[in-house]
Design a protein around this motif. Sequence first.
Motif, PDB file in Angstrom:
ATOM      1  N   HIS A 153       0.831  -1.197   0.000  1.00  0.00           N
ATOM      2  CA  HIS A 153       0.000   0.000   0.000  1.00  0.00           C
ATOM      3  C   HIS A 153       0.867   1.249   0.000  1.00  0.00           C
ATOM      4  CE1 HIS A 153      -2.371  -3.165   2.084  1.00  0.00           C
ATOM      5  NE2 HIS A 153      -3.325  -2.718   1.294  1.00  0.00           N
ATOM      6  N   GLN A 154       0.307   2.326  -0.542  1.00  0.00           N
ATOM      7  CA  GLN A 154       0.963   3.619  -0.422  1.00  0.00           C
ATOM      8  C   GLN A 154       0.474   4.243   0.879  1.00  0.00           C
ATOM      9  OE1 GLN A 154      -0.087   5.891  -3.866  1.00  0.00           O
ATOM     10  NE2 GLN A 154       1.439   4.900  -5.165  1.00  0.00           N
ATOM     11  N   LYS A 186       0.220  10.622  -3.967  1.00  0.00           N
ATOM     12  CA  LYS A 186       0.442  11.819  -4.782  1.00  0.00           C
ATOM     13  C   LYS A 186      -0.831  12.318  -5.462  1.00  0.00           C
ATOM     14  CE  LYS A 186       4.954  11.551  -4.301  1.00  0.00           C
ATOM     15  NZ  LYS A 186       5.519  12.170  -3.144  1.00  0.00           N
ATOM     16  N   ASP A 187      -1.969  11.703  -5.215  1.00  0.00           N
ATOM     17  CA  ASP A 187      -3.213  12.105  -5.869  1.00  0.00           C
ATOM     18  C   ASP A 187      -3.692  13.462  -5.341  1.00  0.00           C
ATOM     19  OD1 ASP A 187      -3.588   9.626  -7.364  1.00  0.00           O
ATOM     20  OD2 ASP A 187      -3.875   8.727  -5.372  1.00  0.00           O
ATOM     21  N   LYS A 188      -4.464  14.177  -6.196  1.00  0.00           N
ATOM     22  CA  LYS A 188      -4.992  15.483  -5.780  1.00  0.00           C
ATOM     23  C   LYS A 188      -6.137  15.305  -4.801  1.00  0.00           C
ATOM     24  CE  LYS A 188      -3.704  18.007  -9.905  1.00  0.00           C
ATOM     25  NZ  LYS A 188      -4.159  18.756 -11.063  1.00  0.00           N
ATOM     26  N   GLU A 189      -7.087  14.428  -5.170  1.00  0.00           N
ATOM     27  CA  GLU A 189      -8.254  14.193  -4.319  1.00  0.00           C
ATOM     28  C   GLU A 189      -8.382  12.716  -4.010  1.00  0.00           C
ATOM     29  OE1 GLU A 189     -11.587  15.735  -6.502  1.00  0.00           O
ATOM     30  OE2 GLU A 189     -11.455  17.663  -5.482  1.00  0.00           O
ATOM     31  N   VAL A 190      -8.879  12.409  -2.829  1.00  0.00           N
ATOM     32  CA  VAL A 190      -9.105  11.021  -2.411  1.00  0.00           C
ATOM     33  C   VAL A 190     -10.445  10.914  -1.707  1.00  0.00           C
ATOM     34  CG1 VAL A 190      -6.657  10.449  -2.181  1.00  0.00           C
ATOM     35  CG2 VAL A 190      -7.879  11.346  -0.217  1.00  0.00           C
ATOM     36  N   ARG A 191     -11.034   9.721  -1.778  1.00  0.00           N
ATOM     37  CA  ARG A 191     -12.242   9.444  -0.984  1.00  0.00           C
ATOM     38  C   ARG A 191     -11.749   8.933   0.361  1.00  0.00           C
ATOM     39  NH1 ARG A 191     -17.359   8.830  -2.462  1.00  0.00           N
ATOM     40  NH2 ARG A 191     -16.790   8.654  -4.662  1.00  0.00           N
ATOM     41  N   LEU A 192     -12.120   9.582   1.428  1.00  0.00           N
ATOM     42  CA  LEU A 192     -11.557   9.309   2.749  1.00  0.00           C
ATOM     43  C   LEU A 192     -12.527   8.499   3.608  1.00  0.00           C
ATOM     44  CD1 LEU A 192      -9.077   9.884   4.504  1.00  0.00           C
ATOM     45  CD2 LEU A 192     -10.238  11.931   5.331  1.00  0.00           C
ATOM     46  N   ALA A 217      -6.427  15.219   3.876  1.00  0.00           N
ATOM     47  CA  ALA A 217      -6.583  13.877   4.451  1.00  0.00           C
ATOM     48  C   ALA A 217      -5.363  13.510   5.281  1.00  0.00           C
ATOM     49  CB  ALA A 217      -6.796  12.856   3.338  1.00  0.00           C
ATOM     50  N   LEU A 218      -4.182  13.878   4.785  1.00  0.00           N
ATOM     51  CA  LEU A 218      -2.949  13.595   5.517  1.00  0.00           C
ATOM     52  C   LEU A 218      -2.914  14.363   6.843  1.00  0.00           C
ATOM     53  CD1 LEU A 218      -0.321  12.011   5.241  1.00  0.00           C
ATOM     54  CD2 LEU A 218       0.687  14.006   4.156  1.00  0.00           C
ATOM     55  N   ASN A 219      -3.347  15.622   6.823  1.00  0.00           N
ATOM     56  CA  ASN A 219      -3.404  16.405   8.061  1.00  0.00           C
ATOM     57  C   ASN A 219      -4.396  15.808   9.049  1.00  0.00           C
ATOM     58  OD1 ASN A 219      -1.447  18.275   7.447  1.00  0.00           O
ATOM     59  ND2 ASN A 219      -2.875  19.684   6.448  1.00  0.00           N
ATOM     60  N   LEU A 220      -5.562  15.322   8.559  1.00  0.00           N
ATOM     61  CA  LEU A 220      -6.541  14.676   9.445  1.00  0.00           C
ATOM     62  C   LEU A 220      -5.948  13.426  10.091  1.00  0.00           C
ATOM     63  CD1 LEU A 220      -9.872  14.949   7.412  1.00  0.00           C
ATOM     64  CD2 LEU A 220      -9.426  15.886   9.682  1.00  0.00           C
ATOM     65  N   ALA A 221      -5.200  12.658   9.307  1.00  0.00           N
ATOM     66  CA  ALA A 221      -4.589  11.437   9.846  1.00  0.00           C
ATOM     67  C   ALA A 221      -3.539  11.774  10.896  1.00  0.00           C
ATOM     68  CB  ALA A 221      -3.966  10.622   8.713  1.00  0.00           C
ATOM     69  N   PHE A 222      -2.717  12.788  10.618  1.00  0.00           N
ATOM     70  CA  PHE A 222      -1.669  13.160  11.574  1.00  0.00           C
ATOM     71  C   PHE A 222      -2.246  13.765  12.841  1.00  0.00           C
ATOM     72  CE2 PHE A 222       1.724  13.540   8.066  1.00  0.00           C
ATOM     73  CZ  PHE A 222       2.077  12.209   8.244  1.00  0.00           C
ATOM     74  N   ASP A 224      -2.003   6.856  10.402  1.00  0.00           N
ATOM     75  CA  ASP A 224      -1.484   6.891   9.036  1.00  0.00           C
ATOM     76  C   ASP A 224      -2.628   7.006   8.039  1.00  0.00           C
ATOM     77  OD1 ASP A 224       1.271   6.409   9.723  1.00  0.00           O
ATOM     78  OD2 ASP A 224       0.677   4.356  10.186  1.00  0.00           O
ATOM     79  N   LEU A 225      -2.306   7.562   6.866  1.00  0.00           N
ATOM     80  CA  LEU A 225      -3.233   7.597   5.738  1.00  0.00           C
ATOM     81  C   LEU A 225      -2.780   6.516   4.767  1.00  0.00           C
ATOM     82  CD1 LEU A 225      -5.605   9.143   4.404  1.00  0.00           C
ATOM     83  CD2 LEU A 225      -3.882  10.463   3.179  1.00  0.00           C
ATOM     84  N   VAL A 226      -3.645   5.537   4.494  1.00  0.00           N
ATOM     85  CA  VAL A 226      -3.286   4.386   3.675  1.00  0.00           C
ATOM     86  C   VAL A 226      -4.212   4.324   2.471  1.00  0.00           C
ATOM     87  CG1 VAL A 226      -3.006   1.879   3.650  1.00  0.00           C
ATOM     88  CG2 VAL A 226      -2.541   3.150   5.733  1.00  0.00           C
ATOM     89  N   LYS A 227      -3.621   4.196   1.268  1.00  0.00           N
ATOM     90  CA  LYS A 227      -4.418   4.056   0.047  1.00  0.00           C
ATOM     91  C   LYS A 227      -4.789   2.583  -0.091  1.00  0.00           C
ATOM     92  CE  LYS A 227      -3.222   6.206  -3.842  1.00  0.00           C
ATOM     93  NZ  LYS A 227      -2.598   6.454  -5.168  1.00  0.00           N
ATOM     94  N   ILE A 228      -6.095   2.280   0.029  1.00  0.00           N
ATOM     95  CA  ILE A 228      -6.528   0.880   0.012  1.00  0.00           C
ATOM     96  C   ILE A 228      -7.131   0.461  -1.313  1.00  0.00           C
ATOM     97  CG2 ILE A 228      -6.833   0.660   2.492  1.00  0.00           C
ATOM     98  CD1 ILE A 228      -9.794   1.191   2.108  1.00  0.00           C
ATOM     99  N   ALA A 229      -7.590   1.418  -2.124  1.00  0.00           N
ATOM    100  CA  ALA A 229      -8.152   1.088  -3.441  1.00  0.00           C
ATOM    101  C   ALA A 229      -7.613   2.088  -4.468  1.00  0.00           C
ATOM    102  CB  ALA A 229      -9.666   1.101  -3.404  1.00  0.00           C
ATOM    103  N   PRO A 230      -6.396   1.847  -4.998  1.00  0.00           N
ATOM    104  CA  PRO A 230      -5.804   2.816  -5.926  1.00  0.00           C
ATOM    105  C   PRO A 230      -6.489   2.862  -7.285  1.00  0.00           C
ATOM    106  CG  PRO A 230      -4.375   0.912  -5.677  1.00  0.00           C
ATOM    107  CD  PRO A 230      -5.496   0.745  -4.697  1.00  0.00           C
TER     108      PRO A 230
END
Length: 187
Positions: free
Chosen positions: A21-22, A28-34, A50-55, A60-66
């Motif tokens: 997983h990333q 590096k994506d602009k938008e993600v479904r969180l 999303a990264l700020n919310l995780a921190f 951690d923020l993990v990409k589960i469905a790229p």
Amino acid sequence: MSVPVFHFIFWRCCVISNREHQINEDIKDKEVRLIGVDGSQLGIVSASEALNLAFQQDLDLVKIAPQAQPPVCRIMDYGKFCFEQTKREKEAKKNQKIIDIKEIRMSSTIDTHDFNTKVNQAVKFLNGGDKLKVSVRFRKRTVAHPQFGEELLAKFKEAISEVGVVDKPSKMEGRSLVMFVSPKASK
């Protein structure tokens, strides 16, 4: 209260090898479904948000469905997730039964006592739950008389009929006649 991202670079200093997983800054994506920690949908947000919310939650923020549009990311403790996944894999590996294929080789001119020894060995293997490859090797001029090998395998099949079932009947492979036997299903 926005915390600069460079502050968290040293927060996760250990490198996890062989990741599928990333995580965190690798996304590096602009938008993600969180998706939140509890599994709730938090909607489509920018990757930095999303990264700020995780921190902020110390996770951690993990990409589960790229492959999804937009990619799906989840807030979770990645170290704990990896640990639980390896634990499940070990448990599954422990519960599976490994079946070996044992081989018994005979000559077409085998004597009675040697034949009985091979049958006893085969019964021991089959009772242990292993599959069996029985081969009759033909040397020099004996290859001209494969009927002796057929008779020997028929006699062998009859001798182990109580504990084994023939999977594949006898077949010539080069200078050998081969038959596969598996243990009978115990009830």
